[in-house]
Every structure is written in structure tokens, then in C-alpha cells.
Design a protein around this motif. Structure first.
Motif, PDB file in Angstrom:
ATOM      1  N   ALA A  75       2.194  -2.236  -8.671  1.00 26.50           N
ATOM      2  CA  ALA A  75       2.017  -0.798  -8.212  1.00 26.50           C
ATOM      3  C   ALA A  75       1.539  -0.561  -6.905  1.00 26.50           C
ATOM      4  CB  ALA A  75       1.458  -0.126  -9.069  1.00 26.50           C
ATOM      5  N   HIS A  76       0.541  -1.600  -6.642  1.00 25.88           N
ATOM      6  CA  HIS A  76      -0.180  -1.334  -5.614  1.00 25.88           C
ATOM      7  C   HIS A  76      -0.397  -2.933  -4.876  1.00 25.88           C
ATOM      8  CE1 HIS A  76      -1.455   2.533  -5.739  1.00 25.88           C
ATOM      9  NE2 HIS A  76      -1.386   2.468  -6.943  1.00 25.88           N
ATOM     10  N   PRO A  77       0.878  -3.372  -4.048  1.00 24.28           N
ATOM     11  CA  PRO A  77       0.754  -4.549  -3.451  1.00 24.28           C
ATOM     12  C   PRO A  77      -0.124  -4.466  -2.098  1.00 24.28           C
ATOM     13  CG  PRO A  77       2.861  -3.636  -3.090  1.00 24.28           C
ATOM     14  CD  PRO A  77       1.866  -2.782  -4.128  1.00 24.28           C
ATOM     15  N   VAL A  78      -0.789  -5.392  -1.657  1.00 29.58           N
ATOM     16  CA  VAL A  78      -1.711  -5.170  -0.545  1.00 29.58           C
ATOM     17  C   VAL A  78      -1.121  -6.299   0.606  1.00 29.58           C
ATOM     18  CG1 VAL A  78      -4.082  -5.354   0.397  1.00 29.58           C
ATOM     19  CG2 VAL A  78      -3.524  -4.479  -1.871  1.00 29.58           C
ATOM     20  N   GLY A  79      -0.859  -5.818   1.823  1.00 31.14           N
ATOM     21  CA  GLY A  79      -0.341  -6.620   2.906  1.00 31.14           C
ATOM     22  C   GLY A  79      -1.291  -6.157   4.036  1.00 31.14           C
ATOM     23  N   THR A  80      -0.515  -7.000   5.186  1.00 36.61           N
ATOM     24  CA  THR A  80      -1.042  -6.511   6.652  1.00 36.61           C
ATOM     25  C   THR A  80      -0.117  -5.568   7.399  1.00 36.61           C
ATOM     26  OG1 THR A  80       0.348  -8.322   7.459  1.00 36.61           O
ATOM     27  CG2 THR A  80      -1.900  -8.849   6.791  1.00 36.61           C
TER      28      THR A  80
END
Lengths: 272, 335, 552
Positions: C199-204
Motif C-alpha cells: 500500500a505504501h512502498p518507499v523509494g527515492t
């Protein structure tokens, strides 16, 4: 309904009768109404608007829409009639069990009907089609299954009403066997109502089958079937209105005509 | 069930009438109803459980990212074990029933969230759509019915024609035409779900028009009967105004079948919502249901079926209660 | 609801030498859309994107790995390397890379000072965690998992250098790493549960996933601390747009109506007739970005009768009139392909002569193949068996125009006596039919960067189904010499030699009449013309909104 029949102009009835006759002609002898081949493609003549050569225009593959509408009457009406027939037969079977059988059978069948009522109709159709694959046969059966509980309820209450009627009680006293009573007295009494239901159900079944086509679950290509034509043409609504207008028109016209005739007959039956 | 007016409408009327006739005590009536409701829920769950297993396609694959996934044998085995799919069918079935009793509806394969949460997110949209459509359909049907019984033969024919045609229009076609006209060409209304009531207009009209056609046919009939019934004649004789007669007596009578039909109408609206929510890109359980079936998301399909069945039962019970309250035969000539 | 393929594998070829890529790494702006490109970009504003692809079930493209995920993930996740329009590999999160002599060890040097949006720094340990995440069976990765098939282990050389150790030389590794299915995510975020990470992937990336309303929209907000654009981006610093609303509108007519009315700014999966209509509309423009990998083609199942006979395959291809249909149905928006590969693949090889419409020759071939009699319906038969071609059509993957084209092929091949049975079905049933070998012809799009897609699609090993029943070699091509050619091509890095090997392989496939190529995988975007600076990333043609601004 008595009032409706007398108040409604006869013209409408005549128009509806003509529509039904024309549809029947299309269904029985499409080749006479439109001699062309509904499947003949002309890729370079696609999307032509209505003209003298193509009254209803041509579709994306250059097929003549008028020819397809005419040849589509058979399969489309068949879906309507067959789906209704399946619904009626199942409905009569269940309704008879419930209406004429012993009390426990009535109880069980009634609960079963209640369950079917509570089950979303489209889901029933959807599951059935996903299991058995799309096509005219499956969508017909699916719509039939979905309508059956409705018919069953009506038949049951009709049966209960007729069973309690004085003349049937008289026959019981005379010692007629149950099957004889069912065939000779009860069925004919229920038949009138059933006939009306058929005319009303046919139109609705066509409309529902077309919705299944929209969801990609209807007739297989390239069958000329109104619902499938309507949903295929929908993609081009912005550029080619005739692809949806004419199939839509015949669906509405046939459903409406069947309903009007059904209502009229219903009025006559009740009136007599 | 959700199909034509000739079938379900009459069936619903029959069942409502039989309820009225039975006139049992309220407590007994309610307890019978409750037992019936539990039975319906159990049967719906059972039916769904087994029907879904007939569908081609592997649920373990659905869990691992849907069809065509290149999941390894180990991953498939792990998913089967985790979701109990390796157990005999009957154990799976009993296990599921057991979990339902404790209020555990499982986790959706495709949405990666609990079924309760997923349905909770979607139910509101569909309820708003269904209630608004039902209300608009009632108003439309009443308006046409009143117009056609009050304004003479020609109006009767027009009303009749309007109802029949609108009842025969497939939802997806009506939606397309409305979008083409009011969104693409005129630019008055949005084609998609936008915040606020304006986004509801086209989807509600799409669902309401065919429904109004069905309701109108029934309402007009009973309105006409009511206007010629003895109690209306006596009200006129007492010198009540025409409007007063219409509002106080006739409309009340005409509303009866519409109330009885609400259960049926609700089912029809849920089926219609599948199409309408897809076309207008609205969140809702209709669209979720379609997707869940296509992705073989067993827990989600079962959950939605239970919710719809429950809602159907509640609407039916509510309409029967309303019916008992509103029936002028009960009110005006107490038994 | 056109939903593009769910399987996209990834092993890539066409790896240009790292040094060459480096020298060209300085910004090479892409051709992008928009009118007032001379104006200075406006900061702020909300852009609404309407996707006709299926809504992803998980926003982390490591899980599963399909095109809808790639589309949206391009906005918030980034890869180690990217690709420019010339097909060269360019730096992104990795600034440089070196390959060992034996091709079994690759060192990637990471960009300095990059932080994930949860504050975790990008370092070698983060990349190691991502490779481990993709290779963990519990993740359920298919695309990324296959792409890393030759990666045996990873090793932290220094905080900024990560080493990939391979089991075999892989000339496709760099191109694999350009794809969104191998994006680098925050290792801290990956440690959360799968459902939360989905639901909330974290990337750059330049945007952050803020909210996901299922069946409705994903809200992305600008990453104010963004520092890591790819080498070919048009600007530096944070994105211009402050917000993107990513909507799902499955119905193509509704999607176009919403675009015309200005309710959305960009749509994908534009239908051919609306593309033409948009060209005539002042307020709309088109961005055409054909997908890489395989072309759209009909695979003929050579594993069973009737298509196990080359004569029958050729007869089918000769009897199918495709060009006129493409012209009318696609309104000139699609160009006929005569290649197994997309036209954006430099190593694609075309052979138009093999695919001419010659019904007379088709009839002769069928006579020679023994289908000499015709039944009452006009279909050819052999030993009492009708010449039937079962053709399952995925209504999710084939757009209406393509389904109509299949109907036309059905009609023209009927003239020489083929009974083509088109079976429309949903995606799950379609995969089930393929797994059961219940098909004679099928169209299965396949996106993947580089000609190594041929090895996935036509190596005999790909006939063996995976445990899930899936297999990629749907034409069931089983030629040992082809296997050897493709295997070798995947390992050699000499450009001329690779090119020659792939040409040989494609000739074998085309000349054996295993496939009927139709056109590139269509990928048309329509946008309001006040949307400036939108471009599709050359890797898998997903749109990137980093340089985009609203001229209003």
C-alpha cells in the motif's frame, strides 16, 4: 389494466404487433428481409455512415449493419425466448413442488427461493459463465437461471390460490387423483398467467443478455447478436453513432413491443 | 433476483401480500424472520463456496499475484498451506463457516487487505448510489404516474410509452448515451466520479430511469385503482380538494407496491451497479465483485455475496414493516 | 478494459559497454510533448492521470511484476540504471559500473547523498536488501525474479559499492536493471509486512505515495528533497508538479470523455478512433511510445495438430488478410510489423515477403498437407477431422480493434477452409486454457527490454510449464539449433556477433511460419496540450512526470 387497454390508443397496439411480426419474419427467414451475408467483411469499407447502399451503415469490419441486425433477430430472440423458457420451466417445477406438495416441501422450496432471491442475479450469471465459458448457450442458461426464482414465486402463489378454489375441492371430494387434477384443472388455470409472463420476460431477457455481452460474457464473435453488436459498437460511439444506435433501437423496440403485447393480453385475461 | 418487471415485481407483490394476510404476532414474526435470515446467509455462503471452486483457475495462483504468475512450486505450496487450500474441501468449508461465525471473513487475495476492510471501503459508494437511484426512480415514477392518470388519454399513452421504453433500455447503453450527450458534447456534467453530488448525477440517472419504468407501471395501476376506490369517492363527497385527495389517500395507496418492491429494486440496483460503476469509474462493491470473480478472489466474492444477501434481507424486512405501517387497508379499516 | 500483460520478464540483452554509456551520460534531453516549451516551467499544480490498465493489486512492483505496476511505480521508485533514446545504458541511482573480464562479476557504484523518502540512506546494503527481497519466494516476484535469474549473490564492497556475482555471463543484466520491476526501495520499508509495503512502498523517486483509495485513485505528492533524476532528465531538483492524482477508469469511452471535458489531463490506452479524433482537437495531443520487446503477434501452436505441420502454418498465414484490417481498424495509428520484435528494438529483423496475402498458395499448401476434402459448411477436413483452429482471446489484453482484426482473420482464413474458433475469455480463464494446451493460435503480448525476449519466447525450455502452469513459448517452437543460437547470443558481448546471432534466430522463427506478426505493442497516451514536458522512459515506455508542468 382493463382501463389501460381501453384508454391506450389502438395505434400503439398495431405498431407493436407490426414490430413483432417484422421481428418474427427476420428470425424465421432473415435471407428474405436482408439477402446479404451478415458475416461478409470488407475491411476497406469499414465505418461507413448510413447510406442508400448501407441503410444502417457499416461496422468496423465493413459488414452491413442492417443485414446484421436482421440476421441477429434469430439468435437474439432465441436468447430471450430460451432464457425465459428455462426460467419458466424451472419456476413451474419449483413453484409446483412448493404450491402442491406437502407442507415441509413447501417450506424447503420457499427457503431455497428466498436464498436465490438474495443472491445477486448478475453474480449468478457471472459465476455460471466463468465456469462454463462465454457464448450464446451459456448466457441464455445464465439469464434463465437468474429469472427462475421470480417465476417460481408467482407459480407457487397461483398454485396455492387455485388449490384452495371451490371447484378443486369439489374434485377432491369426487376422488380425482392428484395428477389428474394438476393436468386437467390446475395447469390450465395457471397457464394464462404464464403466457403473459413469457411475453414480458422475453424483452427483459434480451436486455440482460446484452449487459452480459457488455461485460464480455455474451455471444462469441462474429455472431450477429444485438447485445454483442451494441457492446462492440460502443467503443466507437464518438466516431460512429450508427453502430450502437440501430442495435439499441431494435433491442428497445422488441422489448417494448413484447411488453405492450403482454400487458394487453394480461388485461384481456384478467378482464374475462 | 433482479430481472424483469413481469416476474420479480409480481413475485414481490405476492410475497408482500401474503405477509400482510398472515397477520401473525410481531415477536413471532420477527423471530421467524431472523431464523430465515440466518438460513439465507448460510445458504448463500455455502452456494458461493462450492460454485467458486468449479471455476477454472488456481486460487493459490490468485494469491501469488494473479493469473500467469511464474510463482515457484515452493511459493505455491507455501500459499496453499498458508490459506489451507491443501486440506480436503469439506474441512476448508467447515473451517470457513467457523471463521464466519467468529466474524473473521478472511483476507482478500487481490487487494491484500481484510475482506471487512475492503468491503467497508467500497460499500458506502454503492449504498449512496443505490439509495439515490431508488429515490430518483420513485420521484420519476410518481411524477409520470400522476401526470398520466390526471391529464387524459393522450397523457396516459405518453406515460405508458415512456415507462415501457425506459424499462427496456440496457444500463450500459443509456450510460454511454448520457456521457456522449452531457459530458463529451455539452460538457455540463462529469463522466467520472468527482467529489460532491455533481459526480452522482449521470450514474444515478442511468440506474434510476429503467427502474422508474418498472415502478411506474406498477404505481400507475394502483394509483388509478385508488382514485376510483370507495374511500376516495367518499373523501371527495366530504368536499376534500383534488390535491388533498391525491396526496392524502391516493398516493399513499400507490406507494404501497413501490415499498413492497424495494427489496427487489435493491437487488436490481446491485446488479446494475456492476455495469454502472465500471462505466463511470466509481468505487463500489459492484465493480469490486466483477473484479473479484475475474481474479478468483474467493474470500472477497464470498464476503460480497454475504453483504448483499444481508442487505437484501434487511431491505425486505424493512419494506414489510413499512408495509404494515403504511397499508391504508390496515389504517382505514382496522381488522 | 484493456489490461496489458501480466507477465513481463526481464532478462535483457543489448548491453552497451559501461564506459561508452558513461561518456554519453551527461544530460541528453528526450523529445517530449507540450506546446510552450520555450516558457519557463510553472511550479505547482495537480495533474490527473487516468489509466485504463487494471488497478495494481500491489504498488510494490517487486511483487508479481506487471505493466500497471510499472506505470505508477515509475513516479515514486527508481532503478540503478536507465536507458536513453539511442538505446544506451545511462546512470541513475548507480553512477558507474564495471564488469569483470569473465563477465561473472559486476561492481556498481551508487550515487552519493541519495535518501529514500523515509530518511534511510541509499547504500550498498540497501541494494543487497532489494536483491534479496526480489529473490525471496515469499515476495512472490515473477518478473524481477526471472530478471535476476543469473545473479548468484551480492556483496557489499564498500558503503557505496555493491558487487553482483553471476552464475553465467549475462549480457542482458544492465538492460534488466533499467526496468521498474527491479526498482530500489527503502530497506527499512521492505522489512514491514507485505500488505503495508504494497500500500505504501518507499523509494527515492520524485513523488511519494500518499494515499491509495482502492478502485478510485492513488494520490502522489511531490518529494521536496528529491535529488536523483536519471542522467537524461531535463532539469534538477524536485519535480514541478505538486501532486498527481492517479485514477483508474477502465471504460475507454468514459476515459476519453473525461479527458475531453478536462476532468483528467492524461490518459493511457487510447483507442485508435479517439487518437484520430484527438489530432483534430486543438486542446489534445498524443504521445506514442511503442513498448519494447516482442511485437504483437499471433503464435501458432506447433506442438499439436493442425499446426504441427509447417504447410498448414504457412497456409494460415498466407490466407490471413491483415493489412486492410489494420488500416481501417487502427485509423493509421498502427504500422504493420513483419518482425518478432518491436520496432524500437534495434536488432529487430523483418521479412515482409513471408507474410503476403496469397489465398491461392494457401489452398495449394492445404491440399498438399492432406486437407483435401471439404465438409458441408465449407471447412476443410482430413480423415474426417475438420481443420479447426481454437483461438482463445483475452478480452483484458486485446483491445476491441484487435479483437475485430481477429474476426477479420477468421473471415479471410475461412475462405480457404479454416474453422477459426474465437473464444473470448477473462484473463484467468485464458491462462487456464493455455496451461491446458487448449489452443491452436493465441496472441500474447510480451514486454521486455532487448532481443533476449526471443530466448524467453522461443527457447524449447520455455515449453515446460512452470508449477503455476504458465509457459512463455506459446508457439511451442522446439529447435535445438535455435536454442543454441539464443543461448550464445545472451552471453556474447561483441555487438556484431550478437546482431548476427539474433538475425539467424529471427530468420528461423519467421521462416518456420511459427508466428504471424501484426504490429508493435500499442502504447498511446493522449494529453491536454497544457501538459508540458511529458516523456516516456525509453526502458519500458512508461510515462515519467518528473519534468512535466502545467501551462495554465
Amino acid at each position: 389494466m382493463r382501463r389501460a387497454a381501453s384508454a391506450g390508443p389502438r395505434v400503439a397496439l398495431v405498431v407493436c404487433a407490426l414490430v413483432v411480426l417484422w421481428l418474427l419474419a427476420c428470425a424465421v427467414a432473415p435471407g428474405l428481409v436482408a439477402p446479404g451475408d451478415p458475416l461478409a467483411i470488407h475491411p476497406l469499407q469499414g465505418f461507413e455512415p448510413p447510406s442508400l447502399a448501407h441503410w444502417f451503415g457499416t461496422d468496423e469490419s465493413g459488414r452491413d449493419v442492417f443485414t446484421r441486425v436482421v440476421h441477429g433477430a434469430g439468435p437474439s430472440l432465441l436468447i430471450g425466448v430460451a432464457a425465459t423458457a428455462i426460467g419458466i420451466v424451472l419456476g413451474v417445477a419449483l413453484g409446483t413442488l412448493a404450491g402442491l406438495g406437502p407442507r415441509w416441501l413447501d417450506f424447503g422450496t420457499s427457503r431455497l427461493l428466498e436464498v436465490l432471491f438474495a443472491f445477486p442475479g448478475l453474480l449468478l450469471a457471472l459465476l455460471f459463465i466463468v465456469i462454463y465459458g462465454p457464448g450464446i448457450t451459456t448466457s441464455t442458461v445464465a439469464v434463465g437461471l437468474a429469472t427462475a426464482p421470480g417465476y417460481a414465486r408467482i407459480v407457487r402463489s397461483q398454485m396455492l390460490a387455485v388449490r384452495g378454489a371451490p371447484y378443486i375441492e369439489a374434485e377432491v371430494v369426487l376422488g380425482r387423483p392428484p395428477l389428474w387434477r394438476f393436468r386437467r384443472s390446475i395447469l390450465p388455470n395457471v397457464a394464462g398467467t404464464l403466457f403473459v409472463l413469457v411475453t414480458l420476460g422475453v424483452g427483459q431477457s434480451i436486455v440482460w443478455a446484452s449487459s452480459l455481452s457488455y461485460l464480455g460474457l455474451g455471444a462469441k464473435p462474429p455472431t450477429a447478436e444485438w447485445g454483442a453488436m451494441l457492446s462492440a459498437g460502443r467503443t466507437y460511439i464518438d466516431s460512429a453513432w450508427w453502430l450502437t444506435f440501430f442495435p439499441g433501437l431494435v433491442i428497445v423496440a422488441s422489448a417494448a413491443a413484447a411488453t405492450v403485447l403482454g400487458r394487453t393480453i394480461q388485461g384481456r385475461v384478467r378482464g374475462s | 433476483m433482479t430481472l424483469g418487471p413481469g416476474t420479480e415485481v409480481e413475485a414481490a407483490l405476492e410475497s408482500a401480500a401474503s405477509t400482510r394476510r398472515s397477520g401473525r404476532g410481531a415477536v413471532r414474526w420477527l423471530s421467524t424472520r431472523l431464523a430465515g435470515l440466518l438460513f439465507v446467509l448460510w445458504a448463500a455462503a455455502t452456494l458461493t463456496f462450492f460454485a467458486i471452486r468449479l471455476i477454472p483457475g488456481d486460487p493459490a495462483q490468485a494469491i501469488l499475484g494473479g493469473p500467469g504468475s511464474q510463482a515457484s512450486a515452493a511459493a505455491l505450496a507455501q500459499a496453499r498451506a498458508e490459506y489451507g487450500l491443501d486440506q480436503p474441501l469439506i474441512l476448508q468449508y467447515l473451517g470457513q463457516l467457523g471463521r464466519y461465525v467468529t466474524g473473521d471473513f478472511g483476507t482478500s487475495y487481490s487487494l491484500h487487505e481484510s475482506v471487512v476492510q475492503a468491503i467497508g471501503q467500497q460499500l458506502g459508494g454503492t449504498l449512496v448510489l443505490a439509495v439515490a437511484s431508488l429515490a430518483v426512480a420513485w420521484v420519476l415514477a410518481l411524477a409520470v404516474a400522476v401526470f398520466s392518470v390526471r391529464a387524459g388519454r393522450a397523457a396516459w399513452a405518453v406515460g405508458n410509452g415512456l415507462e415501457i421504453v425506459s424499462a427496456a433500455v440496457p444500463h450500459f447503453w443509456l450510460a454511454t448515451v448520457l456521457i456522449l450527450l452531457f459530458s463529451s458534447t455539452l460538457g455540463w456534467l462529469p463522466a467520472i466520479n468527482v467529489p460532491g453530488p455533481v459526480g452522482l448525477v449521470l450514474p444515478v440517472v442511468t440506474l434510476a430511469v429503467p427502474l422508474a419504468g418498472f415502478l411506474g407501471q406498477v404505481m400507475r395501476e394502483s394509483l388509478l385503482n385508488a382514485l376510483h376506490s370507495p374511500f376516495v369517492l367518499s373523501a371527495r363527497a366530504r368536499g376534500e380538494s383534488e390535491v388533498g385527495v391525491l396526496v392524502r389517500h391516493a398516493l399513499r395507496h400507490a406507494a404501497l407496491p413501490a415499498i413492497s418492491l424495494s427489496g427487489w429494486a435493491f437487488g436490481s440496483l446491485v446488479s446494475g451497479a456492476v455495469v454502472v460503476e465500471t462505466i463511470f469509474a466509481r468505487p463500489g462493491i459492484g465493480r469490486t465483485l466483477l473484479r473479484a470473480v475475474q481474479e478468483r478472489d474467493v474470500p472477497l466474492v464470498s464476503g460480497i455475496v454475504l453483504v448483499v444477501a444481508l442487505a437484501y434481507c434487511l431491505v425486505t424486512v424493512a419494506s414489510e414493516v413499512l408495509d404494515r405501517v403504511a397499508d391504508p387497508r390496515l389504517a382505514e379499516s382496522p381488522r | 478494459m484493456p489490461v496489458r500483460p501480466v507477465i513481463r520478464s526481464t532478462i535483457i540483452a543489448f548491453a552497451t559497454a559501461g564506459a561508452l554509456a558513461l561518456s554519453l551520460a551527461a544530460c541528453t534531453p528526450q523529445s517530449s510533448t507540450g506546446a510552450g516549451s520555450s516558457d519557463s516551467p510553472v511550479r505547482g499544480g495537480t495533474l490527473t492521470y487516468a489509466s485504463g490498465d487494471a488497478e495494481p493489486t500491489c504498488l510494490d512492483p517487486h511483487v508479481g511484476g506487471n505493466y500497471p505496476q510499472a506505470l505508477v511505480a515509475t513516479q515514486y521508485l527508481e532503478e540503478l540504471v536507465s536507458k536513453n533514446t539511442k538505446g544506451q545504458i545511462i546512470p541513475w541511482l548507480a553512477t558507474k559500473w564495471t564488469e569483470s573480464k569473465d563477465g561473472l562479476s559486476w561492481d556498481f557504484t551508487l550515487r552519493d547523498g541519495v535518501k529514500f523518502t523515509d530518511g534511510t540512506p541509499l547504500d550498498a546494503a540497501a541494494v543487497k536488501a532489494n536483491v534479496a527481497h526480489i529473490q525471496d519466494p515469499a515476495t512472490g516476484s515473477s518478473t524481477g525474479y526471472l530478471a535476476l535469474g543469473k545473479v548468484a549473490s551480492t556483496e557489499i564492497v564498500s558503503p557505496r559499492v555493491i558487487r553482483f556475482t553471476l552464475s553465467q555471463p549475462d549480457s542482458a543484466l544492465l538492460e534488466s536493471l533499467t526496468q521498474p520491476w527491479l526498482a530500489i526501495e527503502s530497506p527499512a520499508a521492505l522489512k514491514r509486512s507485505k500488505d503495508v509495503n504494497c500500500a505504501h512502498p518507499v523509494g527515492t523517486g520524485p513523488f511519494i505515495v500518499k494515499q491509495w483509495k482502492k478502485q478510485d485513485s492513488i494520490t502522489l505528492v511531490r518529494n521536496a528533497g528529491y535529488t536523483s533524476p536519471p542522467a537524461d532528465a531535463a532539469h534538477h531538483g524536485p519535480a514541478y508538479l505538486s501532486k498527481i492524482v492517479w485514477r483508474f477508469i477502465p471504460d475507454s469511452a468514459t476515459r476519453y470523455a473525461a479527458l475531453k471535458a478536462g476532468e483528467v489531463d492524461v490518459i493511457d490506452n487510447a483507442q485508435p478512433d479517439t487518437i484520430v479524433a484527438a489530432h483534430k482537437t486543438k486542446s489534445l495531443t498524443e504521445l506514442n511510445a511503442p513498448r519494447p520487446g516482442a511485437s504483437n503477434r499471433i503464435e501458432l501452436n506447433s506442438g499439436k495438430a493442425p499446426f504441427n505441420d509447417e504447410k498448414v502454418r504457412e497456409a494460415f498465414i498466407r490466407a490471413a488478410d491483415v493489412n486492410d484490417g489494420i488500416k481501417t481498424l487502427f485509423f493509421g495509428t498502427a504500422k504493420r510489423s513483419y518482425s518478432a520484435l518491436s520496432s524500437v528494438e534495434p536488432l529487430g529483423y523483418s521479412e515482409p515477403g513471408l507474410f503476403g496475402y496469397e489465398p491461392k498458395k494457401a489452398n495449394e499448401l492445404l491440399d498438399a498437407a492432406g486437407y483435401t476434402t471439404r465438409d458441408a459448411d465449407g471447412y476443410r477436413t482430413k480423415d474426417g477431422t475438420r481443420l479447426t483452429v481454437v483461438f482463445p482471446v483475452s478480452t483484458n489484453q486485446s483491445i476491441p480493434a484487435e479483437q475485430s482484426l481477429f474476426e477479420q482473420i477468421q473471415a479471410t482464413t475461412k475462405k480457404v477452409g479454416f474453422d477459426v474458433k474465437l473464444e473470448p475469455m477473462d484473463l484467468s480463464s485464458w491462462y487456464a486454457a493455455l496451461a491446458k494446451n487448449d489452443y491452436d493460435a493465441v496472441s500474447a503480448p510480451y514486454t521486455k527490454v532487448g532481443p533476449d525476449v526471443l530466448r524467453i519466447l522461443y527457447d524449447s525450455a520455455s515449453i515446460t510449464p512452470a508449477p503455476s502452469g504458465y509457459f512463455a513459448n506459446l508457439a511451442q517452437v522446439d529447435i535445438p539449433s535455435l536454442d543454441a543460437t539464443l543461448e550464445k547470443a545472451a552471453q556474447v558481448s561483441d555487438v556484431a556477433e550478437r546482431s548476427a546471432l539474433y538475425e539467424t534466430a529471427q530468420k528461423t522463427i519467421l521462416e518456420g511460419y511459427y508466428i504471424l506478426p501484426l504490429y508493435d505493442q500499442q502504447n498511446h497516451y493522449l494529453l491536454r496540450n497544457d501538459v508540458v514536458g511529458l516523456r516516456a522512459l525509453p526502458s519500458v515506455s512508461t510515462p515519467l512526470f518528473y519534468d512535466t508542468w502545467l501551462d495554465r
